[in-house]
Scaffold this motif. Structure first.
Motif, short mmCIF file in Angstrom:
data_model
loop_
_atom_site.label_atom_id
_atom_site.label_comp_id
_atom_site.label_asym_id
_atom_site.label_seq_id
_atom_site.Cartn_x
_atom_site.Cartn_y
_atom_site.Cartn_z
N PRO A 1 33.68 25.79 29.84
CA PRO A 1 32.94 25.54 31.09
C PRO A 1 33.32 26.46 32.24
CG PRO A 1 34.63 23.87 30.78
CD PRO A 1 34.63 24.72 29.53
N GLY A 2 34.42 27.20 32.15
CA GLY A 2 34.88 28.01 33.26
C GLY A 2 33.91 29.10 33.68
N ILE B 1 34.38 29.64 43.23
CA ILE B 1 35.59 29.05 42.65
C ILE B 1 36.53 30.21 42.32
CG2 ILE B 1 36.52 27.56 40.87
CD1 ILE B 1 33.71 26.46 40.45
N SER B 2 37.17 30.76 43.32
CA SER B 2 37.92 32.00 43.09
C SER B 2 39.42 31.88 43.32
CB SER B 2 37.35 33.10 44.01
OG SER B 2 37.47 32.70 45.36
N ASP B 3 39.93 30.66 43.36
CA ASP B 3 41.35 30.43 43.58
C ASP B 3 42.18 31.10 42.48
OD1 ASP B 3 43.87 29.49 44.24
OD2 ASP B 3 43.31 27.39 44.22
N ASP B 4 43.15 31.89 42.87
CA ASP B 4 44.04 32.57 41.93
C ASP B 4 45.47 32.05 42.10
OD1 ASP B 4 44.97 34.34 39.98
OD2 ASP B 4 45.22 35.98 41.40
N ASN B 5 45.58 30.82 42.56
CA ASN B 5 46.91 30.26 42.81
C ASN B 5 46.93 28.76 42.51
OD1 ASN B 5 49.58 30.33 43.54
ND2 ASN B 5 49.16 29.91 45.70
N ILE C 1 38.55 31.78 35.57
CA ILE C 1 38.20 32.83 34.62
C ILE C 1 39.35 33.07 33.65
CG2 ILE C 1 37.65 35.28 34.35
CD1 ILE C 1 36.01 35.13 36.89
N ASP C 2 40.60 33.00 34.14
CA ASP C 2 41.74 33.11 33.23
C ASP C 2 41.68 32.05 32.14
OD1 ASP C 2 43.24 35.33 34.16
OD2 ASP C 2 44.03 34.13 35.82
N GLU C 3 41.34 30.82 32.53
CA GLU C 3 41.26 29.73 31.55
C GLU C 3 40.14 30.00 30.55
OE1 GLU C 3 43.27 26.98 30.98
OE2 GLU C 3 44.57 28.15 32.29
N ALA D 1 29.72 37.03 26.38
CA ALA D 1 28.72 37.52 27.33
C ALA D 1 28.78 36.74 28.64
CB ALA D 1 27.32 37.43 26.72
N MET D 2 28.96 35.41 28.55
CA MET D 2 29.09 34.59 29.76
C MET D 2 30.31 35.02 30.56
SD MET D 2 28.43 30.53 29.48
CE MET D 2 28.56 30.42 27.71
N LEU D 3 31.42 35.22 29.86
CA LEU D 3 32.64 35.65 30.53
C LEU D 3 32.46 37.02 31.16
CD1 LEU D 3 35.58 35.20 31.28
CD2 LEU D 3 36.22 36.01 29.00
N ALA D 4 31.78 37.92 30.47
CA ALA D 4 31.51 39.24 31.05
C ALA D 4 30.71 39.12 32.33
CB ALA D 4 30.77 40.11 30.03
N ASP D 5 29.74 38.21 32.35
CA ASP D 5 28.93 38.03 33.56
C ASP D 5 29.77 37.44 34.70
OD1 ASP D 5 26.59 38.37 35.01
OD2 ASP D 5 25.78 36.42 34.43
N ALA D 6 30.66 36.51 34.39
CA ALA D 6 31.56 35.98 35.42
C ALA D 6 32.45 37.09 35.97
CB ALA D 6 32.40 34.83 34.85
N LEU D 7 32.94 37.95 35.09
CA LEU D 7 33.78 39.07 35.52
C LEU D 7 32.98 40.08 36.34
CD1 LEU D 7 35.74 39.35 32.19
CD2 LEU D 7 36.77 38.84 34.41
N ARG D 8 31.69 40.23 36.04
CA ARG D 8 30.81 41.10 36.85
C ARG D 8 30.74 40.56 38.27
NH1 ARG D 8 25.92 40.49 38.84
NH2 ARG D 8 25.57 38.59 37.64
N ILE D 9 30.53 39.25 38.41
CA ILE D 9 30.46 38.63 39.73
C ILE D 9 31.78 38.80 40.46
CG2 ILE D 9 30.24 36.40 40.92
CD1 ILE D 9 28.22 35.64 38.66
N ALA D 10 32.90 38.70 39.72
CA ALA D 10 34.23 38.83 40.32
C ALA D 10 34.57 40.28 40.67
CB ALA D 10 35.29 38.27 39.37
N GLY D 11 33.74 41.22 40.24
CA GLY D 11 34.00 42.63 40.53
C GLY D 11 35.08 43.24 39.67
N LEU D 12 35.36 42.64 38.52
CA LEU D 12 36.41 43.11 37.61
C LEU D 12 35.74 43.91 36.48
CD1 LEU D 12 38.45 39.81 37.69
CD2 LEU D 12 39.09 41.99 38.77
N THR D 13 35.31 45.11 36.80
CA THR D 13 34.46 45.91 35.93
C THR D 13 35.10 46.25 34.59
OG1 THR D 13 33.44 46.83 37.90
CG2 THR D 13 33.05 48.00 35.83
N SER D 14 36.36 46.61 34.58
CA SER D 14 37.01 46.99 33.33
C SER D 14 37.04 45.81 32.36
CB SER D 14 38.43 47.50 33.60
OG SER D 14 39.06 47.84 32.40
N LEU D 15 37.44 44.64 32.85
CA LEU D 15 37.44 43.45 31.99
C LEU D 15 36.01 43.08 31.59
CD1 LEU D 15 40.15 41.15 33.61
CD2 LEU D 15 40.17 42.14 31.30
#
Length: 175
Positions: A7-8, A19-23, A37-39, A87-101
């Motif tokens: 669901p992440g 939902i961008s908390d990294d802490n 996204i890590d989860e 593919a879903m995770l890739a799209d979440a990473l696109r939104i997060a601006g994490l292009t390499s991942l």
């Protein structure tokens, strides 16, 4: 274990990255990637590691009396689910601006998608009753993967798949 969609990624996508908390206190906190996204990555990576040759497995059984686990054989449904998850995770990473991942998971999604799509029997009308407490067919997973792959690639062919694989072609449509 049973294959399911984490669901992440959808939660991150639906909130457009709010939902961008990294802490949150998980092991990966503070790494520059939102913890939700890590989860999701942990789950997606687990299923991707269950590859069997070029194929994708549904998972593992419970240990027997000798503590032995057996991996299920590869199926098209597992490949479609891996394509959708990555593919879903890739799209979440696109939104997060994490292009390499994003590119890494996009490539994993494309590999799983192409594998399932090339099978003689891609099991588009078969599915899993226990997938996220509902029934999802290979066709549903293929369309989901294609929709998110369109978001991360811009390739019109993926958008066309969503339209061509849909069984909703008129009002009302019988599913």
């Amino acid at each position: 274990f049973g294959m399911h969609l984490h669901p992440g990624s959808p939660s991150y996508i639906m909130t457009d990255g709010a939902i961008s908390d990294d802490n949150t206190g998980i092991t990966e906190s503070g790494n520059g990637i939102p913890d939700i996204i890590d989860e999701a990555r942990n789950e997606v990576d687990f299923w991707l590691r269950l590859r069997d040759g070029d194929g994708y497995s549904h998972g593992l059984n419970n240990p027997d009396s000798s503590n032995v686990l057996y991996q299920a054989g590869p199926t098209a449904i597992a490949a479609w689910a891996n394509a959708a998850n990555a593919a879903m995770l890739a799209d979440a990473l696109r939104i997060a601006g994490l292009t390499s991942l994003m590119n890494d998971y996009r490539d994993q999604a494309v590999t799983a998608y192409n594998y399932a799509n090339a099978l003689a029997e891609p099991l588009l009308d078969e599915g899993l009753d226990h997938l996220d407490d509902g029934f999802m067919r290979g066709r549903d997973l293929k369309m989901m993967a294609a929709a998110f792959l369109y978001n991360v690639t811009g390739d019109q062919a993926y958008e066309n798949v969503v339209n061509s694989e849909s069984v909703c072609s008129s009002t009302p449509s019988t599913l």
